[in-house]
Design an enzyme around this catalytic site. Structure first.
Site, PDB file in Angstrom:
ATOM      1  N   LYS A  85       2.069  -3.974   6.432  1.00 17.31           N
ATOM      2  CA  LYS A  85       2.462  -3.953   5.007  1.00 17.31           C
ATOM      3  C   LYS A  85       3.978  -3.791   4.896  1.00 17.31           C
ATOM      4  O   LYS A  85       4.633  -4.491   4.128  1.00 17.31           O
ATOM      5  CB  LYS A  85       1.739  -2.820   4.271  1.00 17.31           C
ATOM      6  CG  LYS A  85       0.248  -3.054   4.119  1.00 17.31           C
ATOM      7  CD  LYS A  85      -0.049  -4.277   3.284  1.00 17.31           C
ATOM      8  CE  LYS A  85      -1.493  -4.676   3.313  1.00 17.31           C
ATOM      9  NZ  LYS A  85      -1.779  -5.968   2.682  1.00 17.31           N
TER      10      LYS A  85
ATOM     11  N   SER B 284       0.827  -1.198   0.000  1.00 19.41           N
ATOM     12  CA  SER B 284       0.000   0.000   0.000  1.00 19.41           C
ATOM     13  C   SER B 284       0.864   1.252   0.000  1.00 19.41           C
ATOM     14  O   SER B 284       1.955   1.262   0.589  1.00 19.41           O
ATOM     15  CB  SER B 284      -0.859  -0.023   1.273  1.00 19.41           C
ATOM     16  OG  SER B 284      -1.475   1.216   1.470  1.00 19.41           O
TER      17      SER B 284
ATOM     18  N   TYR C 275      -1.897  -1.241  10.732  1.00 27.61           N
ATOM     19  CA  TYR C 275      -2.144  -1.765   9.384  1.00 27.61           C
ATOM     20  C   TYR C 275      -0.951  -1.477   8.467  1.00 27.61           C
ATOM     21  O   TYR C 275      -0.429  -2.370   7.792  1.00 27.61           O
ATOM     22  CB  TYR C 275      -3.432  -1.147   8.795  1.00 27.61           C
ATOM     23  CG  TYR C 275      -3.551  -1.388   7.307  1.00 27.61           C
ATOM     24  CD1 TYR C 275      -3.900  -2.646   6.818  1.00 27.61           C
ATOM     25  CD2 TYR C 275      -3.270  -0.372   6.388  1.00 27.61           C
ATOM     26  CE1 TYR C 275      -3.966  -2.880   5.443  1.00 27.61           C
ATOM     27  CE2 TYR C 275      -3.331  -0.600   5.022  1.00 27.61           C
ATOM     28  CZ  TYR C 275      -3.683  -1.856   4.562  1.00 27.61           C
ATOM     29  OH  TYR C 275      -3.732  -2.081   3.206  1.00 27.61           O
TER      30      TYR C 275
END
Ligand code: NAD
Ligand code: WQD
Length: 329
Positions: free
Chosen positions: A151, A123, A147
């Site tokens: 990644k 992302s 989050y």
């Protein structure tokens, strides 16, 4: 090729299955349906008129090895993961466990079964608040949420595996803001509860399911004060995966998948209203904590190395998003 698509019943996964099947690949989907429905797989079959083998399975479970025993897998696209930035701050352990362990379990199965093609859903959030446009060579900044950390950590894990095993080919795809739906209107983005993201919020206001959009801040240093993002049509993003897979060579390759074009919140509202002839009522409220002013991609590397270019503009993104929302029950 026989491609295992983890999280293939989800938003990006299902559209990528369409692109893979249309490019002639065979698709095996594994998904625990924690944020999706099995009916989506049926819709993908309907769109493409092709078959998909589906496993209702959790990717943190070593049972995934059975998929590799049952099929001669040539490559994996690993979409399975939890993706809500806000929720990740409330449930960090769920996010670290699900997103990191699933990456490790799948990578381990790849090693065991000698599968050397791995495409990973990363992302633009890994860039943090950096100078735009974001370039793949930037040092990664710490993100403000668990989050984003999952990644960045998954990227590092896959990079280390490739360093230790030169045959392992990894493509780390950093998505910007995927929006819209397949032009059939059969599959699209259907978040549970009140949407966090801008486009599904707009479509639900347009449907009069929600009263009005709250625009989070108009005092950023941008063209009109509202946040600027790089919205990319979901089918362009899906096609980017096929290009990444087809051009995969040994080692680790990082690509931004965006359009390179920044659009503000107010511009997106206007584009949606013009594309669909529907008014989207809104009010300006305070900034959302953790948001940055601008985020858009430098897309030259993906264009040069993958030969991938986006074909759909903001009007098509708005039209296709609305077509799906209108039909969705
Ligand atoms: P999604 O929630 O629609 O799809 C993810 C799918 O993975 C769902 O079908 C869910 O049921 C499944 N899943 C989750 N954990 C699983 C597990 N342990 N085992 C098996 N299946 C599991 O989300 P999406 O928008 O399609 O995102 C796909 C991937 O792309 C995610 O990894 C996400 O973090 C990443 N990504 C998304 C965006 C975005 O804006 N949508 C941006 C950048 C990166
Ligand atoms: C876009 C713009 C908001 C909702 C998130 C994740 C990122 C990636 C994509 C997974 C911003 C504004 C939004 C609303 C608004 N996902 N906005 N009112 O924040 O760029 O990215 O999704 O990897 O990691 O952080 O996307 O769609 O939430 O917001 O004004 O109701 O719209 O402030 O400027 P974001 P978004």
């Amino acid at each position: 090729m026989n491609i295992l698509v983890t999280g293939g019943a989800g938003y990006i996964g299902s559209h990528t299955c369409v692109a893979l099947l249309e490019a002639g690949h065979t698709v095996i989907v594994a998904d625990n349906l924690s944020n999706s429905k099995a009916a989506t797989i049926e819709k993908v079959k309907q769109i493409t008129n092709k078959e998909i083998t589906f496993y209702h399975m959790d990717m943190t479970d070593e049972l995934v090895n059975t998929i590799f025993s049952n099929h001669n897998i040539d490559g994996v696209i690993h979409f399975a993961g939890l993706k809500s930035v806000g929720e990740s701050a409330e449930k960090p352990l769920d996010y670290y466990y699900n997103n990191i362990v699933s990456t490790m379990v799948i990578a381990k199965a790849c090693q065991k079964f000698n599968v050397n093609r791995f495409v990973f859903s990363s992302s633009a959030t890994v860039y943090g608040d950096n100078k735009v446009p974001f370039v793949e060579t930037y040092d990664l900044l710490p993100t403000t949420n668990p989050y984003g950390e999952t990644k960045a950590m998954s990227e590092r894990i896959l990079t280390d595996i490739a360093m230790a095993n030169p045959a392992f080919s990894v493509s780390l795809l950093r998505y910007f803001n995927p929006v819209g739906a397949h032009e059939s209107g059969l599959i699209g983005e259907a978040p549970n509860g009140i949407p966090n993201n801008l486009m599904p919020y707009i479509t639900q206001v347009a449907k009069r399911k929600l009263e009005k959009l709250r625009v989070f801040g108009n005092d950023y240093i941008t063209m009109d004060g509202t946040g600027v993002r790089d919205y990319i049509h979901i089918m362009d993003l899906a096609e980017g995966h096929v290009a990444a897979l087809n051009n995969l060579t040994e080692g680790v390759h990082i690509y931004n998948l965006g359009t390179g074009q920044g659009t503000s919140v107010l511009e997106l509202i206007k584009a949606f209203e013009e594309a669909n002839g529907i008014e989207v009522p809104y009010e300006i409220v305070d900034r959302r904590p953790g948001d940055i002013a601008s985020c858009f991609a430098d897309t030259s590397k993906a264009r040069q190395e993958l030969g991938w270019i986006v074909k759909r503009d903001i009007t098509e993104m708005c039209r296709d998003a609305w077509r799906f929302e209108k039909n969705y029950k």
